[in-house]
Motif scaffolding. Structure first.
Motif, PDB file in Angstrom:
ATOM      1  N   GLU A  76       0.965  -1.165  -0.084  1.00  0.00           N
ATOM      2  CA  GLU A  76       0.141  -0.073  -0.064  1.00  0.00           C
ATOM      3  C   GLU A  76       0.735   1.280  -0.028  1.00  0.00           C
ATOM      4  O   GLU A  76       0.684   2.002  -0.760  1.00  0.00           O
ATOM      5  N   ARG A  77       2.140   1.055   0.757  1.00  0.00           N
ATOM      6  CA  ARG A  77       2.833   2.228   0.935  1.00  0.00           C
ATOM      7  C   ARG A  77       3.710   2.605  -0.188  1.00  0.00           C
ATOM      8  O   ARG A  77       3.815   3.776  -1.163  1.00  0.00           O
ATOM      9  N   ALA A  78       3.923   1.366  -1.157  1.00  0.00           N
ATOM     10  CA  ALA A  78       4.706   1.513  -2.422  1.00  0.00           C
ATOM     11  C   ALA A  78       3.531   2.094  -3.619  1.00  0.00           C
ATOM     12  O   ALA A  78       4.078   2.956  -4.336  1.00  0.00           O
ATOM     13  N   THR A  79       2.251   1.843  -3.268  1.00  0.00           N
ATOM     14  CA  THR A  79       1.423   2.459  -4.507  1.00  0.00           C
ATOM     15  C   THR A  79       1.208   3.727  -4.127  1.00  0.00           C
ATOM     16  O   THR A  79       1.096   4.649  -5.028  1.00  0.00           O
ATOM     17  N   ILE A  80       1.040   4.302  -2.968  1.00  0.00           N
ATOM     18  CA  ILE A  80       1.073   5.495  -2.423  1.00  0.00           C
ATOM     19  C   ILE A  80       2.129   6.291  -2.936  1.00  0.00           C
ATOM     20  O   ILE A  80       2.048   7.541  -3.397  1.00  0.00           O
ATOM     21  N   ASN A  81       3.347   5.956  -2.524  1.00  0.00           N
ATOM     22  CA  ASN A  81       4.311   6.790  -2.933  1.00  0.00           C
ATOM     23  C   ASN A  81       4.609   6.989  -4.312  1.00  0.00           C
ATOM     24  O   ASN A  81       5.094   7.731  -4.740  1.00  0.00           O
ATOM     25  N   LYS A  82       4.213   5.843  -5.142  1.00  0.00           N
ATOM     26  CA  LYS A  82       4.301   6.215  -6.767  1.00  0.00           C
ATOM     27  C   LYS A  82       3.136   6.646  -7.564  1.00  0.00           C
ATOM     28  O   LYS A  82       3.437   7.444  -8.209  1.00  0.00           O
ATOM     29  N   TYR A  83       2.024   6.229  -7.168  1.00  0.00           N
ATOM     30  CA  TYR A  83       0.758   6.611  -7.725  1.00  0.00           C
ATOM     31  C   TYR A  83      -0.124   7.418  -6.725  1.00  0.00           C
ATOM     32  O   TYR A  83      -1.274   6.851  -6.493  1.00  0.00           O
ATOM     33  N   ALA A  84       0.085   8.626  -6.435  1.00  0.00           N
ATOM     34  CA  ALA A  84      -0.826   9.264  -5.651  1.00  0.00           C
ATOM     35  C   ALA A  84      -1.845  10.121  -6.275  1.00  0.00           C
ATOM     36  O   ALA A  84      -1.783  11.381  -6.212  1.00  0.00           O
ATOM     37  N   GLY A  85      -2.676   9.492  -6.975  1.00  0.00           N
ATOM     38  CA  GLY A  85      -3.766  10.195  -7.933  1.00  0.00           C
ATOM     39  C   GLY A  85      -3.323  11.022  -9.097  1.00  0.00           C
ATOM     40  O   GLY A  85      -4.135  11.486  -9.875  1.00  0.00           O
ATOM     41  N   LYS A  86      -2.099  10.785  -9.541  1.00  0.00           N
ATOM     42  CA  LYS A  86      -1.800  11.155 -10.715  1.00  0.00           C
ATOM     43  C   LYS A  86      -0.476  10.305 -11.488  1.00  0.00           C
ATOM     44  O   LYS A  86      -0.063   9.518 -10.881  1.00  0.00           O
ATOM     45  N   CYS A  87      -0.355  10.489 -12.556  1.00  0.00           N
ATOM     46  CA  CYS A  87       0.384   9.659 -13.426  1.00  0.00           C
ATOM     47  C   CYS A  87       1.934  10.224 -12.777  1.00  0.00           C
ATOM     48  O   CYS A  87       2.509  11.286 -12.637  1.00  0.00           O
ATOM     49  N   PRO A  88       2.691   9.372 -12.324  1.00  0.00           N
ATOM     50  CA  PRO A  88       4.152   9.499 -11.858  1.00  0.00           C
ATOM     51  C   PRO A  88       5.209  10.240 -12.900  1.00  0.00           C
ATOM     52  O   PRO A  88       6.326  10.694 -12.713  1.00  0.00           O
ATOM     53  N   LYS A  89       4.839   9.845 -13.912  1.00  0.00           N
ATOM     54  CA  LYS A  89       5.690  10.599 -15.216  1.00  0.00           C
ATOM     55  C   LYS A  89       5.050  11.906 -15.649  1.00  0.00           C
ATOM     56  O   LYS A  89       6.136  13.064 -15.581  1.00  0.00           O
TER      57      LYS A  89
END
Lengths: 99, 99
Positions: A76-89
């Motif tokens: 869960e932390r991994a997903t929040i850190n990378k995909y917090a509501g927007k595209c990471p790129k």
């Protein structure tokens, strides 16, 4: 009956169920099993049995959680850190990356 | 800042971000991409960079959610149906299957 599941809760449930066995099998063996489950999902997706497809999706996320448990990763932390509501790129939602 | 994420919410976020692109790519292409992400996770697990491992875990669950979206599967429902607090084979927690 469970009606909503946090990613973290699911990972903790998998830990209660399987951590001892997952630890004994180790990261390499658990990863190989996950690869095999993903292959089974691919086969199910080529067929027409939606219930079988659903079960294979469940198995893939379950083995991913098992692998995360013995790798010391909080999914869960991994997903929040990378995909917090927007595209990471492109940092937008929806993604507007120029592919 | 998001602090807890239901599996369903995560899948919906991935739908908002990527559904149009995922639909255009299709199930086969998205599945192939997921396989590639799992390969990258395997490579990261052989190294020492825990942050890289965390990011690869995030990518695998993200692409799994994308694949579920275009396959019409609710990942959270799938996990509840198969893993509701006990092993789906021996019906116990922890699992006591005689492997």
């Amino acid at each position: 009956m469970v009606n909503a599941v946090h990613i973290h809760e699911f990972q903790e449930m998998m830990k209660r169920l399987y951590f001892q066995r997952d630890s004994q099998r180790g990261i390499k063996g658990t990863y190989d099993w996950l690869v095999d489950e993903l292959r089974e999902l691919g086969e199910a997706l080529e067929g027409e049995d939606k219930e079988a497809v659903e079960k294979e999706f469940a198995d893939v996320i379950a083995w991913l959680a098992s692998l995360a448990n013995i790798s010391g990763i909080d999914l869960e932390r991994a997903t929040i850190n990378k995909y917090a509501g927007k595209c990471p790129k492109c940092r937008r939602s929806p993604c507007q990356c120029p592919f």
